[in-house]
Design a protein around this motif. Structure first.
Motif, mmCIF file in Angstrom:
data_model
loop_
_atom_site.group_PDB
_atom_site.id
_atom_site.type_symbol
_atom_site.label_atom_id
_atom_site.label_comp_id
_atom_site.label_asym_id
_atom_site.label_seq_id
_atom_site.Cartn_x
_atom_site.Cartn_y
_atom_site.Cartn_z
ATOM 1 N N VAL A 131 0.847 -1.186 0.000
ATOM 2 C CA VAL A 131 0.000 0.000 0.000
ATOM 3 C C VAL A 131 0.886 1.241 0.000
ATOM 4 O O VAL A 131 2.050 1.200 0.439
ATOM 5 C CB VAL A 131 -0.943 0.037 1.234
ATOM 6 N N PRO A 132 0.394 2.359 -0.505
ATOM 7 C CA PRO A 132 1.200 3.580 -0.509
ATOM 8 C C PRO A 132 1.342 4.164 0.896
ATOM 9 O O PRO A 132 0.412 4.102 1.688
ATOM 10 C CB PRO A 132 0.408 4.522 -1.420
ATOM 11 N N GLU A 133 2.505 4.704 1.156
ATOM 12 C CA GLU A 133 2.701 5.431 2.409
ATOM 13 C C GLU A 133 2.058 6.809 2.261
ATOM 14 O O GLU A 133 1.909 7.333 1.152
ATOM 15 C CB GLU A 133 4.192 5.573 2.722
ATOM 16 N N GLU A 134 1.694 7.399 3.360
ATOM 17 C CA GLU A 134 1.091 8.731 3.394
ATOM 18 C C GLU A 134 1.758 9.492 4.531
ATOM 19 O O GLU A 134 1.738 9.044 5.674
ATOM 20 C CB GLU A 134 -0.417 8.620 3.622
ATOM 21 N N THR A 135 2.352 10.625 4.199
ATOM 22 C CA THR A 135 3.168 11.352 5.167
ATOM 23 C C THR A 135 2.784 12.826 5.193
ATOM 24 O O THR A 135 2.610 13.432 4.128
ATOM 25 C CB THR A 135 4.657 11.237 4.784
ATOM 26 N N PRO A 136 2.655 13.430 6.375
ATOM 27 C CA PRO A 136 2.455 14.875 6.420
ATOM 28 C C PRO A 136 3.707 15.596 5.919
ATOM 29 O O PRO A 136 4.819 15.313 6.387
ATOM 30 C CB PRO A 136 2.224 15.165 7.909
ATOM 31 N N VAL A 137 3.534 16.471 4.958
ATOM 32 C CA VAL A 137 4.640 17.258 4.409
ATOM 33 C C VAL A 137 4.313 18.730 4.601
ATOM 34 O O VAL A 137 3.361 19.249 4.012
ATOM 35 C CB VAL A 137 4.866 16.947 2.921
ATOM 36 N N ALA A 138 5.096 19.386 5.449
ATOM 37 C CA ALA A 138 4.887 20.812 5.718
ATOM 38 C C ALA A 138 5.693 21.633 4.730
ATOM 39 O O ALA A 138 6.891 21.403 4.542
ATOM 40 C CB ALA A 138 5.314 21.143 7.146
ATOM 41 N N LEU A 139 5.031 22.587 4.080
ATOM 42 C CA LEU A 139 5.714 23.500 3.164
ATOM 43 C C LEU A 139 5.835 24.853 3.841
ATOM 44 O O LEU A 139 4.829 25.467 4.201
ATOM 45 C CB LEU A 139 4.942 23.613 1.848
ATOM 46 N N THR A 140 7.064 25.303 4.036
ATOM 47 C CA THR A 140 7.294 26.583 4.699
ATOM 48 C C THR A 140 8.038 27.522 3.762
ATOM 49 O O THR A 140 8.883 27.097 2.971
ATOM 50 C CB THR A 140 8.102 26.408 5.999
ATOM 51 N N TYR A 141 7.700 28.803 3.871
ATOM 52 C CA TYR A 141 8.359 29.836 3.087
ATOM 53 C C TYR A 141 8.882 30.904 4.035
ATOM 54 O O TYR A 141 8.131 31.413 4.879
ATOM 55 C CB TYR A 141 7.385 30.467 2.086
ATOM 56 N N ASN A 142 10.144 31.179 3.920
ATOM 57 C CA ASN A 142 10.783 32.205 4.753
ATOM 58 C C ASN A 142 10.499 31.987 6.237
ATOM 59 O O ASN A 142 10.295 32.931 6.999
ATOM 60 C CB ASN A 142 10.335 33.598 4.337
ATOM 61 N N GLY A 143 10.442 30.744 6.660
ATOM 62 C CA GLY A 143 10.271 30.413 8.068
ATOM 63 C C GLY A 143 8.842 30.268 8.538
ATOM 64 O O GLY A 143 8.613 29.931 9.699
ATOM 65 N N SER A 144 7.844 30.478 7.651
ATOM 66 C CA SER A 144 6.439 30.380 8.043
ATOM 67 C C SER A 144 5.775 29.213 7.327
ATOM 68 O O SER A 144 5.944 29.044 6.105
ATOM 69 C CB SER A 144 5.683 31.668 7.696
ATOM 70 N N THR A 145 4.989 28.424 8.073
ATOM 71 C CA THR A 145 4.279 27.298 7.473
ATOM 72 C C THR A 145 3.143 27.808 6.594
ATOM 73 O O THR A 145 2.293 28.573 7.048
ATOM 74 C CB THR A 145 3.714 26.369 8.555
ATOM 75 N N ALA A 167 1.332 25.414 4.406
ATOM 76 C CA ALA A 167 0.357 24.332 4.358
ATOM 77 C C ALA A 167 1.026 23.038 4.765
ATOM 78 O O ALA A 167 2.248 22.907 4.691
ATOM 79 C CB ALA A 167 -0.240 24.201 2.958
ATOM 80 N N VAL A 168 0.219 22.093 5.216
ATOM 81 C CA VAL A 168 0.677 20.721 5.438
ATOM 82 C C VAL A 168 -0.162 19.828 4.543
ATOM 83 O O VAL A 168 -1.385 19.790 4.663
ATOM 84 C CB VAL A 168 0.538 20.293 6.914
ATOM 85 N N MET A 169 0.504 19.141 3.644
ATOM 86 C CA MET A 169 -0.163 18.274 2.688
ATOM 87 C C MET A 169 0.142 16.819 3.014
ATOM 88 O O MET A 169 1.247 16.494 3.456
ATOM 89 C CB MET A 169 0.330 18.577 1.263
ATOM 90 N N MET A 170 -0.844 15.944 2.825
ATOM 91 C CA MET A 170 -0.610 14.518 2.957
ATOM 92 C C MET A 170 -0.126 14.015 1.606
ATOM 93 O O MET A 170 -0.825 14.147 0.600
ATOM 94 C CB MET A 170 -1.881 13.798 3.387
ATOM 95 N N ALA A 171 1.091 13.441 1.573
ATOM 96 C CA ALA A 171 1.708 13.113 0.290
ATOM 97 C C ALA A 171 2.582 11.877 0.401
ATOM 98 O O ALA A 171 2.918 11.419 1.500
ATOM 99 C CB ALA A 171 2.544 14.298 -0.199
ATOM 100 N N SER A 172 2.977 11.343 -0.740
ATOM 101 C CA SER A 172 3.966 10.270 -0.773
ATOM 102 C C SER A 172 5.343 10.881 -0.513
ATOM 103 O O SER A 172 5.673 11.936 -1.069
ATOM 104 C CB SER A 172 3.974 9.577 -2.134
ATOM 105 N N PRO A 173 6.166 10.243 0.318
ATOM 106 C CA PRO A 173 7.472 10.825 0.663
ATOM 107 C C PRO A 173 8.526 10.539 -0.402
ATOM 108 O O PRO A 173 9.555 9.897 -0.139
ATOM 109 C CB PRO A 173 7.797 10.141 1.995
ATOM 110 N N SER A 174 8.285 11.002 -1.619
ATOM 111 C CA SER A 174 9.248 10.839 -2.705
ATOM 112 C C SER A 174 9.164 12.041 -3.623
ATOM 113 O O SER A 174 8.130 12.707 -3.707
ATOM 114 C CB SER A 174 8.963 9.551 -3.496
ATOM 115 N N ASP A 175 10.270 12.349 -4.317
ATOM 116 C CA ASP A 175 10.318 13.475 -5.250
ATOM 117 C C ASP A 175 9.800 14.755 -4.606
ATOM 118 O O ASP A 175 9.048 15.522 -5.214
ATOM 119 C CB ASP A 175 9.500 13.160 -6.520
#
Length: 271
Positions: free
Chosen positions: A28-42, A44-52
């Protein structure tokens, strides 16, 4: 950096066909919280595959209009945490000012992520344990999914709309809601049941989609103990269902389905 997380994982499950079950495994695919931050501020947090993840970060930045050129990302760093990954990006001077202005006016964007969540811990927050005593015969799973298909009025017209339904033995589909977003459909269903003061411990949730962790979390908050979906779950969804007491049934098609967690609620016989 090299991430230690794998985009797929092999999990044990019970395979059921013609009322006979057998132990086995499924990738089954893994699902990982991925936080995207810009200039030190979060942002969004997206649920994504931990690759690429580098490609993901750049594509997200471009599609959201945060940058207009790859060169506007001055640097990027990926940090792996116990709860997920953080992609730290720093913007060029020409983009930084416009991003801060946009951030102050930002409304939650439409999508499949957990936009606006400010921490990885929030994305994987625990669900209150579910203790429903409902128990089903295998044939009830087949009947429920047939009822779901019949009740999908909008999807019969557009063929590209997800549905979430609440089904009770001897009653069939009590409520169904459809939406282009699977998360939206389930949120609508929860609202409809709450507005009607419908008890949820005596029925099951049916989904036309894959089972990601948010779908398990939403089902748990409704107090439903059995979740049945037409497609496969992610590894994180299985872990959360196991921890909160939800019976997770997936790949339910015809008279076959697979039980990933708490199989005691399904009256199975082994081969």
């Amino acid at each position: 950096m090299t991430l230690h997380l794998s985009p797929v994982i092999r999990l044990p499950r019970m395979s059921v066909a013609q009322d006979v079950c057998a132990a086995g495994e499924r990738v089954v695919p893994e699902e990982t919280p991925v936080a995207l931050t810009y200039n030190g501020s979060t942002h969004a947090v997206m649920m994504a595959s931990p690759s690429d993840l580098e490609d993901f970060a750049l594509g997200f930045s471009l599609s959201e209009g945060i940058v207009s050129d790859p060169a506007d990302l001055k640097s990027m760093e990926i940090a792996e945490h116990d709860r997920g990954c953080e992609i730290r990006m720093w913007l060029s001077d020409r983009c930084s000012g416009s991003y801060q202005t946009r951030r102050r006016a930002l409304a939650g964007p439409v999508g499949c992520g957990l936009c606006g969540v400010e921490s990885l811990a929030e994305a994987t927050r625990p669900v209150k344990p579910v203790t429903g005593s409902l128990r089903l015969q295998p044939g009830a799973i087949k009947a429920a999914m047939a009822d779901l298909s019949e009740a999908q009025r909008l999807n019969r017209e557009a063929r590209a709309i997800h549905a979430a339904a609440f089904w009770r033995p001897n009653e069939g589909v009590v409520a169904i809601r459809e939406d282009v977003g699977r998360h939206n459909a389930l949120d609508k269903l929860a609202g409809a049941l709450a507005s009607a003061s419908e008890p949820c411990s005596d029925g099951i949730v049916l989904l036309t989609s894959r089972v990601s962790v948010e779908m398990v979390q939403k089902t748990g908050r409704m107090g439903v103990s059995i979740l049945v979906a037409i497609s496969a779950p992610t590894a994180l969804a299985v872990r959360v269902a196991e921890s909160c007491g939800i019976t997770l049934v997936a790949i339910a098609r015809g008279d076959a389905f697979e039980v990933f967690t708490h199989p005691d609620r399904i009256a199975l016989r082994t081969s």
